[in-house]
Design an enzyme around this catalytic site. Structure first.
Site, PDB file in Angstrom:
ATOM      1  N   HIS A   1       4.282   2.165  -8.024  1.00  0.00           N
ATOM      2  CA  HIS A   1       3.336   1.040  -7.985  1.00  0.00           C
ATOM      3  C   HIS A   1       2.413   1.078  -9.206  1.00  0.00           C
ATOM      4  O   HIS A   1       2.105   0.045  -9.797  1.00  0.00           O
ATOM      5  CB  HIS A   1       2.463   1.098  -6.728  1.00  0.00           C
ATOM      6  CG  HIS A   1       3.220   0.996  -5.445  1.00  0.00           C
ATOM      7  ND1 HIS A   1       3.402   2.060  -4.606  1.00  0.00           N
ATOM      8  CD2 HIS A   1       3.837  -0.062  -4.859  1.00  0.00           C
ATOM      9  CE1 HIS A   1       4.090   1.679  -3.548  1.00  0.00           C
ATOM     10  NE2 HIS A   1       4.377   0.396  -3.676  1.00  0.00           N
TER      11      HIS A   1
ATOM     12  N   GLY B   1       0.823  -1.213   0.000  1.00  0.00           N
ATOM     13  CA  GLY B   1       0.000   0.000   0.000  1.00  0.00           C
ATOM     14  C   GLY B   1       0.854   1.258   0.000  1.00  0.00           C
ATOM     15  O   GLY B   1       2.031   1.222  -0.356  1.00  0.00           O
ATOM     16  N   ALA B   2       0.244   2.390   0.408  1.00  0.00           N
ATOM     17  CA  ALA B   2       0.889   3.715   0.312  1.00  0.00           C
ATOM     18  C   ALA B   2       1.388   3.896  -1.122  1.00  0.00           C
ATOM     19  O   ALA B   2       2.559   4.180  -1.366  1.00  0.00           O
ATOM     20  CB  ALA B   2       2.012   3.863   1.329  1.00  0.00           C
TER      21      ALA B   2
END
Ligand code: PAF
Length: 281
Positions: free
Chosen positions: A37, A31-32
């Protein structure tokens, strides 16, 4: 985008997704999410018919005194980003789906995990190996995508995939950088404005060292000079700057075949890592 938190649900969702006979690419994350990503998701869409991402902040890859508690968890924003990026399914397991009561299995990949982050973060790669193996079994994708930013992690995942016969093609995706060349990282969010402006010394010092080595400078001399530049810029600790073989991650003293310069250093409370290709002319 479908969201699943339970193993029984994600297995059913995977059966549905595969019902059309299409291929699946998997993007595991903690995440984050940032542009790095999202570049994995974009590449995943190019290689497969369906894209599955996971978000799980994996406790076993954090050492004592590391940032497990404070690691950013902006789940709503992450979900929106994945949905906009065209992800089909998000696997966000509850901790007990990954580590059920009595969990007792460990996976150690030797060789590529020795030294570098393996030395400065004992146990970290065992935690990565076990969670990635579990995620691979839970999703059973055709492709899995990982950033080259975590180059040693990528080498470990390639090795483990070969060793344990996961029928998954591992795809490494180049590091995404800010305009000033700092590698994107979820941990950049910890940097104060002053640290952020100094942090750029890391890719700059690495780029200069790489150019010097390619130009015939001795590897050890170039690395000593790069470390000095980091301390001058305000980094408090340099865990390592090392030249390694690009495939095996064996230490390299003289540049003769494709290599990688890898570094980890701390500015304020934030530990940054980076790596770049160093190839003989
Ligand atoms: O690179 C990461 O975000 C993590 O190490 C991974 C591969 C998702 C395993 O927790």
């Amino acid at each position: 985008m479908q969201l699943e938190r339970r193993l029984i649900g994600v297995r059913a969702a995977m059966r549905n997704l595969r019902a059309d006979g299409g291929t699946v690419a998997f993007v595991p994350t903690m995440g984050a999410l940032h542009e790095g990503h999202l570049s994995l998701v974009a590449r995943a869409q190019e290689v497969a018919d369906h894209v599955v991402a996971s978000i799980f902040v994996n406790p076993t890859q954090f050492g004592e005194g590391e940032d497990l508690e404070s690691y950013p968890r902006p789940e709503d924003e992450d979900r929106a980003k994945l949905e906009n990026a065209g992800c089909d399914l998000l696997w966000a397991p509850t901790p007990d789906e990954v580590y059920p009561a009595g969990f007792s299995t460990s996976i150690r990949v030797s060789g590529v995990t020795e030294g570098l982050c393996g030395a400065s973060r004992p146990g970290h790669f065992d935690g990565v190996a076990v969670v990635v193996a579990k995620l691979f079994n839970q999703i059973a994708p055709d492709y899995a995508l990982f950033g080259e930013k975590d180059y040693q992690q990528l080498a470990l995942i390639r090795r483990m995939t070969r060793d344990l016969d996961f029928d998954i093609e591992i795809i490494g995706v180049p590091t995404v950088r800010e305009a000033d060349s700092l590698a994107l990282s979820s941990r950049n969010a910890y940097l104060t404005d002053d640290e952020r402006s100094r942090a750029v010394a890391l890719p700059i010092a690495m780029g200069e060292a790489a150019a010097a080595i390619i130009g015939g400078e001795s590897v050890s001399f170039a690395i000593v000079a790069a470390k000095a530049k980091l301390f001058e810029a305000g980094f408090s600790t340099v865990d390592y700057i090392e030249l390694r073989d690009a495939e095996t991650l064996e230490p390299v003293e003289t540049l003769e075949s494709p290599a990688r310069l890898l570094a980890a250093a701390k500015i304020g409370k934030t530990r940054l890592i980076d790596n770049i290709a160093v190839e003989p002319r």
